[in-house]
Design a protein around this motif. Structure first.
Motif, short mmCIF file in Angstrom:
data_model
loop_
_atom_site.label_atom_id
_atom_site.label_comp_id
_atom_site.label_asym_id
_atom_site.label_seq_id
_atom_site.Cartn_x
_atom_site.Cartn_y
_atom_site.Cartn_z
N LYS A 58 0.84 -1.20 0.00
CA LYS A 58 0.00 0.00 0.00
C LYS A 58 0.88 1.25 0.00
CE LYS A 58 -3.97 2.00 2.37
NZ LYS A 58 -3.57 3.34 2.70
N LYS A 126 -12.53 -10.09 7.59
CA LYS A 126 -11.13 -9.64 7.57
C LYS A 126 -10.14 -10.77 7.88
CE LYS A 126 -8.10 -5.92 8.66
NZ LYS A 126 -7.93 -4.60 9.14
N ASP A 134 -8.18 -7.87 -1.84
CA ASP A 134 -8.01 -6.44 -1.58
C ASP A 134 -9.14 -6.01 -0.64
OD1 ASP A 134 -7.67 -3.71 -1.64
OD2 ASP A 134 -8.39 -3.47 -3.69
N GLY A 136 -10.08 -3.18 0.40
CA GLY A 136 -10.86 -2.04 -0.10
C GLY A 136 -12.00 -2.52 -0.97
N SER A 139 -14.63 -4.25 1.20
CA SER A 139 -15.45 -3.24 1.87
C SER A 139 -16.52 -2.69 0.93
CB SER A 139 -14.57 -2.11 2.39
OG SER A 139 -15.34 -1.13 3.03
N GLN A 140 -16.13 -2.38 -0.30
CA GLN A 140 -17.09 -1.88 -1.28
C GLN A 140 -18.19 -2.90 -1.54
OE1 GLN A 140 -14.85 -1.03 -4.81
NE2 GLN A 140 -14.09 0.94 -4.05
#
Length: 148
Positions: A58, A126, A134, A136, A139-140
């Protein structure tokens, strides 16, 4: 063989073969792992090493975008090389369909129904998906899944 052991072996191999750039990146990884061990007084297991690697990935991605925005292609190229070495130690990423299947399974397990349950669902996902997907994107997809 643990990931930490693999990194140590790769460092030795890079030293013997004279790959200075690769050796530098592997040493950076090992230093970050050692730093976490010392700071938190823990023995680094593969999931913890993966977390360190993901953080480093990241950071490299952020640096690349910053360097490109500033017109420093020379520095961006160095970061891209480091990113390539780092990603070689990460497991293959899951496809979006596999992530969605994991979300659906966790939704059924936790009985998550709406946006208020995002935290509960992410808490279950998680540990299962760390290093494999990923977060992110996860989460989306969770937000989309619970919104509709």
């Amino acid at each position: 063989m643990s990931l930490k052991t693999q990194l140590t072996e790769d460092m030795k191999a890079a030293m013997k073969s004279g790959e200075k750039d690769r050796l530098g990146v592997v040493r950076l990884i090992l230093a970050a792992i050692k730093q976490k061990e010392v700071d938190e007084r823990v023995e680094m297991t593969d999931p913890l090493v993966l977390a360190v690697l993901e953080k480093m990935v990241k950071q490299r991605k952020d640096s690349i975008s910053q360097y490109e925005a500033a017109g420093r292609e020379d520095l961006a190229a160095v970061e891209r090389y480091e990113l390539g070495v780092l990603e070689a130690y990460l497991p293959a990423k899951m496809a979006e369909a596999e992530i969605q299947a994991a979300i659906d399974a966790a939704k059924a397990e936790t009985h998550a129904a709406g946006p208020a349950d995002i935290g509960k669902l992410m808490g279950v996902l998680k540990p299962r998906l760390a290093g494999k997907a990923d977060m992110g994107l996860v989460s989306q997809l969770v937000k989309k899944s619970l919104a509709g």
